[in-house]
Design a protein around this motif. Structure first.
Motif, PDB file in Angstrom:
ATOM      1  N   LEU B   3       0.807  -1.223   0.000  1.00 44.09           N
ATOM      2  CA  LEU B   3       0.000   0.000   0.000  1.00 44.09           C
ATOM      3  C   LEU B   3       0.835   1.266   0.000  1.00 44.09           C
ATOM      4  N   HIS B   4       2.098   1.140  -0.238  1.00 46.22           N
ATOM      5  CA  HIS B   4       2.899   2.355  -0.058  1.00 46.22           C
ATOM      6  C   HIS B   4       3.170   3.129  -1.338  1.00 46.22           C
ATOM      7  N   THR B   7       6.500   5.555  -2.051  1.00 45.09           N
ATOM      8  CA  THR B   7       6.226   6.851  -1.434  1.00 45.09           C
ATOM      9  C   THR B   7       7.253   7.951  -1.680  1.00 45.09           C
ATOM     10  N   ALA B   8       8.522   7.588  -1.728  1.00 44.59           N
ATOM     11  CA  ALA B   8       9.538   8.637  -1.816  1.00 44.59           C
ATOM     12  C   ALA B   8       9.221   9.597  -2.960  1.00 44.59           C
ATOM     13  N   ALA B  10       6.283   9.419  -4.808  1.00 45.52           N
ATOM     14  CA  ALA B  10       4.849   9.707  -4.828  1.00 45.52           C
ATOM     15  C   ALA B  10       4.493  10.934  -3.997  1.00 45.52           C
ATOM     16  N   SER B  11       5.123  11.083  -2.841  1.00 44.37           N
ATOM     17  CA  SER B  11       4.754  12.211  -1.991  1.00 44.37           C
ATOM     18  C   SER B  11       5.057  13.540  -2.684  1.00 44.37           C
ATOM     19  N   PHE B  14       2.188  13.933  -5.310  1.00 44.12           N
ATOM     20  CA  PHE B  14       0.904  14.265  -4.693  1.00 44.12           C
ATOM     21  C   PHE B  14       0.908  15.696  -4.182  1.00 44.12           C
TER      22      PHE B  14
END
Lengths: 145, 111
Positions: B3-4, B7-8, B10-11, B14
Motif C-alpha cells: 500500500l505504499h 512513497t519517496a 509519490a509524496s 501528490f
C-alpha cells in the motif's frame, strides 16, 4: 464497484450488504472482528485514539498504517486518518465509512481521500477543480502502461 | 498487499498536484506542449515569481522539465511522472474491493 469520485484524490467503494447496520458497525469497530477482514490493529472507537493497522512488511514499507480516529457516530459514520510512510516521504489520507439502512440490509460507502489537511483546505477552495484535472489525468494515464 | 505506492517519489507528486495553480499549470503544459514562463504567467494570472516557484515544485516532482533559450525558459510536461497517482488509484481500488469481499465473508460468519 469502485471509482474515483469527482476527484483523483478521492476513492469511493460502495456495496449493499444483506446485514443490518448494527452488525456492520461491530465489524467496523470491534478490534478482533476488524482484524478478520482488514488487518491486525489496536483500534478503539474513541475520537482522538491513535492506532495502527499492521500487515506484512515489504521492501521500502514497514507494513504499518498509522491512524487516528476522527469521527465515531455509532451505526452511521466512522472516520480515521490513514498514514503510510515516515514524515516527509509519507502520505496521508482520511478514510470515511458511511452506513445507511437499505432495503434488505445496509449500504456501505468507503471514501478514502487525501492529501494532507492543509492541502485539503486548499483543494476545497480551488476554482480549478480536480474534476477537470482528472479528465486530463485519465487521458494521460492511457498513455502509460 | 503493498500500500505504499513508492512513497519517496509519490509524496512529491501528490504534494505538487495538491495545489490548484500547479495543477492548472501542469495541465496547460500537457495540453499545449512546451510553453515559456511568460506564457504560463499570462495563463495562470498570478505573478511571474509565483509561477516560477510553482514550476520549481513541479520540477522537483519531475512533472515538468525546462530548457533555456536566450532569455526565455521553456517548460514542458513529463506526464510519465504521474504514474504514482495512477498507481494509487489502482492499488487502493483493488485493496478496498478485496477488503469488502472479506468483510462480506466475515458478516456471514458472524451471528
Amino acid at each position: 464497484m469502485s471509482h474515483a469520485a469527482e476527484s483523483p484524490d478521492t476513492l469511493v467503494v460502495e456495496r449493499v450488504f444483506a446485514h443490518p447496520p448494527e452488525k456492520l458497525w461491530r465489524a467496523l469497530t470491534e478490534s478482533p472482528l476488524l482484524a478478520q477482514w482488514m488487518m491486525s490493529n489496536d483500534f478503539e472507537p474513541v475520537v482522538g485514539r491513535r492506532f495502527r493497522f499492521r500487515t506484512e512488511p515489504v521492501s521500502h514499507w514497514s507494513g504499518v498504517v498509522d491512524c487516528e480516529v476522527l469521527v465515531v457516530d455509532p451505526q452511521r459514520r466512522l472516520s480515521y486518518s490513514w498514514g503510510v510512510g515516515e514524515s516527509e516521504a509519507g502520505l496521508q489520507w482520511v478514510v470515511l465509512w458511511t452506513l445507511t439502512p437499505a432495503e434488505g440490509g445496509t449500504h456501505v460507502r468507503m471514501e478514502q481521500s487525501g492529501f494532507r489537511p492543509e492541502q485539503k483546505a486548499n483543494y476545497q477552495g480551488a476554482k480549478y477543480g480536480w474534476q477537470k484535472f482528472f479528465s486530463g489525468l485519465e487521458r494521460v494515464a492511457e498513455g502509460l502502461e | 498487499m503493498v500500500l505504499h505506492v513508492k512513497t519517496a517519489h509519490a509524496s512529491h507528486v501528490f504534494r505538487a498536484l495538491a495545489d490548484p495553480t500547479r495543477r492548472a499549470l501542469f495541465e496547460e503544459l500537457t495540453r499545449q506542449g512546451e510553453q515559456t514562463v511568460h506564457a504560463l504567467t499570462r495563463y495562470a494570472g498570478v505573478s511571474q515569481p509565483a509561477v516560477s516557484k510553482h514550476l520549481t515544485v513541479l520540477k522537483r516532482a519531475k512533472l515538468v522539465r525546462h530548457r533555456r533559450e536566450g532569455r526565455e525558459t521553456h517548460y514542458r510536461a513529463q506526464p510519465d511522472a504521474l504514474a504514482p497517482m495512477v498507481d494509487w488509484l489502482r492499488v487502493y481500488g483493488a485493496f478496498w474491493r478485496d477488503r469488502f469481499d472479506q468483510l462480506e465473508a466475515l458478516l456471514e460468519r458472524m451471528k
